[in-house]
Each structure stands twice: as structure tokens, then as C-alpha cells.
Design a protein around this motif. Structure first.
Motif, PDB file in Angstrom:
ATOM      1  N   GLU A 287      -5.069   1.125  -4.729  1.00 54.98           N
ATOM      2  CA  GLU A 287      -4.917   1.690  -3.381  1.00 54.98           C
ATOM      3  C   GLU A 287      -6.269   2.175  -2.868  1.00 54.98           C
ATOM      4  OE1 GLU A 287      -3.426   2.705   0.180  1.00 54.98           O
ATOM      5  OE2 GLU A 287      -2.399   1.567  -1.380  1.00 54.98           O
TER       6      GLU A 287
ATOM      7  N   ARG B  78      -8.317  -0.793  -1.728  1.00 60.45           N
ATOM      8  CA  ARG B  78      -7.841  -1.279  -0.422  1.00 60.45           C
ATOM      9  C   ARG B  78      -8.374  -0.417   0.719  1.00 60.45           C
ATOM     10  NH1 ARG B  78      -2.927  -1.728  -3.060  1.00 60.45           N
ATOM     11  NH2 ARG B  78      -2.483  -3.843  -3.629  1.00 60.45           N
ATOM     12  N   ARG B  79      -8.349   0.912   0.517  1.00 59.34           N
ATOM     13  CA  ARG B  79      -8.847   1.816   1.561  1.00 59.34           C
ATOM     14  C   ARG B  79     -10.334   1.582   1.819  1.00 59.34           C
ATOM     15  NH1 ARG B  79      -5.686   5.672  -0.755  1.00 59.34           N
ATOM     16  NH2 ARG B  79      -7.420   6.563  -1.892  1.00 59.34           N
TER      17      ARG B  79
ATOM     18  N   THR C 281       0.831  -1.197   0.000  1.00 58.25           N
ATOM     19  CA  THR C 281       0.000   0.000   0.000  1.00 58.25           C
ATOM     20  C   THR C 281       0.871   1.253   0.000  1.00 58.25           C
ATOM     21  OG1 THR C 281      -0.100   0.174   2.396  1.00 58.25           O
ATOM     22  CG2 THR C 281      -1.784  -1.207   1.331  1.00 58.25           C
TER      23      THR C 281
END
Length: 183
Positions: free
Chosen positions: A161, A164-165, A3
């Protein structure tokens, strides 16, 4: 894939751990599953005005080599600590003027299954002398895609990213109920 936050923490660790006089600046810290690559900027050699391109190129190469030899022990000590801490090999490189050099780096094997039309592409590159083997041809193809799609790959990494958040902010999943739980 790592990340952005993890990459920032790694970069911060190296920025804090590296001796202050090792690099003029920390240019790049890149990480994947196997390796952390640390690239720093070093000062260009001072040359007389009007130095030829050949003289400049030779001076840059010599500066890189001198840096590599002079700082080996310091870099090895930092690498050992980082490899223990982050469980990845550490590779080093420098930028000096227009020269960019990687000293050591991991060449990780990657297995893939290709159909005949894809193998024919690799075999054509081998037969044409562009690559020595199918493995070299595949690496050549990856470099070509990388060179020609940097913006697209950067957008894709940014999107990953973001996914993922969003996932990390979702609710915890509860285990499914079984028939025994209903009694």
C-alpha cells in the motif's frame, strides 16, 4: 490487489447500504479480484445459565442457520446491487459467539507450474491422506502458510500500500522524444 482506500470505500458502501437491523455490527469486508466477502456479527442465542458446551455449540449453529434463511432475500438484493456496481461476486458470512460461518463463497481456479520437488510435496500430502488431490494439497499448503504468517502477510500488504501511494505521488511520465521531434 485492492488499495486500503478502495477497501474502506467498499466497507463504507456496505455499511450504508445494509439494512440497520441485519447485523449487530459489520465485522469484516474483504475483497480480491473475484469476490467481496461481507461478514457481520449477529447476537448470540440466550441460554440458561450453566448450559453445556454441546448445548452452546448447537445453539450457535442453529442461530447462524436461522439468520441465513431469514435474511436470504435481503442479502441477495444487496449482493445483486453490489455485483453490478463493483463487478465482483458477493459472499456472506457471520460471526456469532465463537462460531464463524461463510455461507457461499467463490472457489476460483488458480493455475501454477510446479517443478518436481514441489509436486512431490503435494503428492506426499495426497498419499498421506491429508488431501484428496494435488489441488486440495495446494489449497492446504496455502491455508497453512496463511495461518502461520498472518503478521508477515499483514506487513507485506502494508508495504505494498505504501509503494502504491508513493507511485501515485510521482511525476507523470512523458513520452520519449523521437528523432522526428528534434527537427
Amino acid at each position: 490487489m485492492i488499495t486500503t482506500e478502495q477497501n474502506e470505500k467498499l466497507r463504507g458502501w456496505f455499511a450504508g447500504r445494509l439494512p440497520d437491523d441485519l447485523f449487530e455490527s459489520l465485522a469484516e469486508v474483504t475483497v480480491d479480484r473475484e469476490e467481496i466477502t461481507v461478514v457481520g456479527r449477529i447476537p448470540e442465542p440466550k441460554l440458561a445459565e450453566g448450559a453445556s458446551d454441546a448445548e452452546k455449540a448447537a445453539a450457535l449453529k442453529a442461530r447462524v442457520q436461522e439468520f441465513r434463511e431469514r435474511t436470504r432475500e435481503e442479502r441477495v438484493a444487496v449482493a445483486r446491487e453490489a455485483e453490478h456496481r463493483f463487478r465482483r461476486k458477493v459472499s456472506w458470512g457471520v460471526e456469532c459467539g465463537t462460531e464463524r460461518a461463510l455461507f457461499t463463497h467463490v472457489a476460483a481456479p488458480v493455475m501454477t507450474r510446479l517443478r518436481q520437488p514441489e509436486r512431490e510435496v503435494l503428492d506426499t500430502l495426497v498419499e498421506a491422506g491429508v488431501a484428496r488431490s494435488r489441488s486440495d494439497a495446494l489449497a492446504w499448503c496455502v491455508r497453512l502458510v496463511q495461518r502461520n504468517t498472518d503478521d508477515w502477510l499483514a506487513d507485506l500488504r502494508t508495504s505494498l500500500e505504501h509503494v502504491r501511494r508513493v507511485r501515485s505521488q510521482g511525476p507523470d511520465t512523458a513520452p520519449e522524444e523521437t528523432a522526428d521531434d528534434e527537427e
